[in-house]
Motif scaffolding. Structure first.
Motif, PDB file in Angstrom:
ATOM      1  N   ALA A  69       0.810  -1.219   0.000  1.00 40.75           N
ATOM      2  CA  ALA A  69       0.000   0.000   0.000  1.00 40.75           C
ATOM      3  C   ALA A  69       0.846   1.273   0.000  1.00 40.75           C
ATOM      4  O   ALA A  69       0.543   2.228  -0.721  1.00 40.75           O
ATOM      5  CB  ALA A  69      -0.933  -0.003   1.197  1.00 40.75           C
ATOM      6  N   ASP A  70       1.903   1.319   0.809  1.00 41.80           N
ATOM      7  CA  ASP A  70       2.715   2.531   0.903  1.00 41.80           C
ATOM      8  C   ASP A  70       3.428   2.834  -0.411  1.00 41.80           C
ATOM      9  O   ASP A  70       3.433   3.970  -0.885  1.00 41.80           O
ATOM     10  CB  ASP A  70       3.738   2.416   2.031  1.00 41.80           C
ATOM     11  CG  ASP A  70       3.082   2.392   3.401  1.00 41.80           C
ATOM     12  OD1 ASP A  70       1.979   2.968   3.523  1.00 41.80           O
ATOM     13  OD2 ASP A  70       3.655   1.792   4.326  1.00 41.80           O
ATOM     14  N   ASP A  71       4.049   1.806  -0.992  1.00 42.43           N
ATOM     15  CA  ASP A  71       4.713   2.008  -2.274  1.00 42.43           C
ATOM     16  C   ASP A  71       3.696   2.313  -3.370  1.00 42.43           C
ATOM     17  O   ASP A  71       3.982   3.074  -4.296  1.00 42.43           O
ATOM     18  CB  ASP A  71       5.542   0.772  -2.662  1.00 42.43           C
ATOM     19  CG  ASP A  71       6.851   0.691  -1.905  1.00 42.43           C
ATOM     20  OD1 ASP A  71       7.332   1.744  -1.438  1.00 42.43           O
ATOM     21  OD2 ASP A  71       7.402  -0.420  -1.786  1.00 42.43           O
ATOM     22  N   GLY A  72       2.523   1.715  -3.270  1.00 42.90           N
ATOM     23  CA  GLY A  72       1.477   1.981  -4.248  1.00 42.90           C
ATOM     24  C   GLY A  72       1.065   3.444  -4.257  1.00 42.90           C
ATOM     25  O   GLY A  72       0.855   4.032  -5.317  1.00 42.90           O
ATOM     26  N   LEU A  73       0.954   4.045  -3.074  1.00 38.51           N
ATOM     27  CA  LEU A  73       0.620   5.472  -3.005  1.00 38.51           C
ATOM     28  C   LEU A  73       1.728   6.324  -3.613  1.00 38.51           C
ATOM     29  O   LEU A  73       1.454   7.329  -4.275  1.00 38.51           O
ATOM     30  CB  LEU A  73       0.368   5.884  -1.552  1.00 38.51           C
ATOM     31  CG  LEU A  73      -0.954   5.418  -0.965  1.00 38.51           C
ATOM     32  CD1 LEU A  73      -1.021   5.755   0.517  1.00 38.51           C
ATOM     33  CD2 LEU A  73      -2.114   6.047  -1.714  1.00 38.51           C
ATOM     34  N   ALA A  74       2.970   5.919  -3.400  1.00 37.84           N
ATOM     35  CA  ALA A  74       4.086   6.663  -3.988  1.00 37.84           C
ATOM     36  C   ALA A  74       4.046   6.585  -5.508  1.00 37.84           C
ATOM     37  O   ALA A  74       4.315   7.579  -6.197  1.00 37.84           O
ATOM     38  CB  ALA A  74       5.412   6.115  -3.463  1.00 37.84           C
ATOM     39  N   VAL A  75       3.690   5.427  -6.049  1.00 43.65           N
ATOM     40  CA  VAL A  75       3.623   5.270  -7.503  1.00 43.65           C
ATOM     41  C   VAL A  75       2.459   6.065  -8.075  1.00 43.65           C
ATOM     42  O   VAL A  75       2.568   6.660  -9.151  1.00 43.65           O
ATOM     43  CB  VAL A  75       3.517   3.771  -7.876  1.00 43.65           C
ATOM     44  CG1 VAL A  75       3.175   3.590  -9.338  1.00 43.65           C
ATOM     45  CG2 VAL A  75       4.818   3.067  -7.558  1.00 43.65           C
ATOM     46  N   LEU A  76       1.338   6.098  -7.375  1.00 40.86           N
ATOM     47  CA  LEU A  76       0.191   6.861  -7.858  1.00 40.86           C
ATOM     48  C   LEU A  76       0.479   8.358  -7.923  1.00 40.86           C
ATOM     49  O   LEU A  76      -0.164   9.087  -8.687  1.00 40.86           O
ATOM     50  CB  LEU A  76      -1.035   6.601  -6.976  1.00 40.86           C
ATOM     51  CG  LEU A  76      -1.656   5.220  -7.141  1.00 40.86           C
ATOM     52  CD1 LEU A  76      -2.764   5.025  -6.117  1.00 40.86           C
ATOM     53  CD2 LEU A  76      -2.188   5.023  -8.549  1.00 40.86           C
ATOM     54  N   ALA A  77       1.452   8.819  -7.154  1.00 44.12           N
ATOM     55  CA  ALA A  77       1.812  10.242  -7.166  1.00 44.12           C
ATOM     56  C   ALA A  77       2.699  10.600  -8.358  1.00 44.12           C
ATOM     57  O   ALA A  77       2.932  11.781  -8.620  1.00 44.12           O
ATOM     58  CB  ALA A  77       2.527  10.598  -5.864  1.00 44.12           C
ATOM     59  N   ILE A  78       3.168   9.623  -9.101  1.00 49.55           N
ATOM     60  CA  ILE A  78       4.031   9.879 -10.259  1.00 49.55           C
ATOM     61  C   ILE A  78       3.142  10.211 -11.454  1.00 49.55           C
ATOM     62  O   ILE A  78       2.261   9.444 -11.823  1.00 49.55           O
ATOM     63  CB  ILE A  78       4.919   8.653 -10.564  1.00 49.55           C
ATOM     64  CG1 ILE A  78       5.852   8.369  -9.394  1.00 49.55           C
ATOM     65  CG2 ILE A  78       5.717   8.886 -11.842  1.00 49.55           C
ATOM     66  CD1 ILE A  78       6.658   7.096  -9.538  1.00 49.55           C
TER      67      ILE A  78
END
Length: 124
Positions: A69-78
């Protein structure tokens, strides 16, 4: 993973999709479209019409499937523009190597009269 690593992972997925496409379509259509959008990042309408945004989103979704989930949120911000910009950086080749204007194949240094891949006659 860092932001750069996420970008590289998405770019690797884009490269894999382009490599999986039929050779003629990838050489003459998909890769030039990606480069063209990379040169005109402000034109979101062009990117949508050419399907570049859909390609980036599909590759981002593939990458998201492997993350927590945490990395997923970081990717969605790209943003898709960052991905296209990084993909174009990765695709740049050595300008000293002569290449065919049509398909991008390497030409011999002896300057053969025709491209071996697509047959385009090169001016001397």
């Amino acid at each position: 993973m860092t932001r750069r690593e996420h970008l590289d992972a998405i770019c690797a997925a884009i490269e894999a999709k382009l490599d999986a496409a039929p050779a003629a379509a990838a050489r003459r259509l998909l890769r030039p479209q990606l480069r063209w959008v990379g040169q005109q990042l402000d034109d979101a309408d062009l990117a949508h019409r050419l399907g570049v945004v859909a390609l980036v989103e599909a590759c981002r979704d593939e990458h998201l499937a492997s993350l927590d989930a945490d990395d997923g949120l970081a990717v969605l911000a790209i943003d898709w523009r960052e991905v296209v910009e990084r993909a174009c950086e990765r695709a740049r080749v050595d300008p000293a190597v002569p290449r065919c204007r049509r398909c991008g194949a390497r030409l011999s240094r002896a300057r053969a009269p025709r491209c071996r891949r697509c047959g385009l006659r090169e001016p001397r």
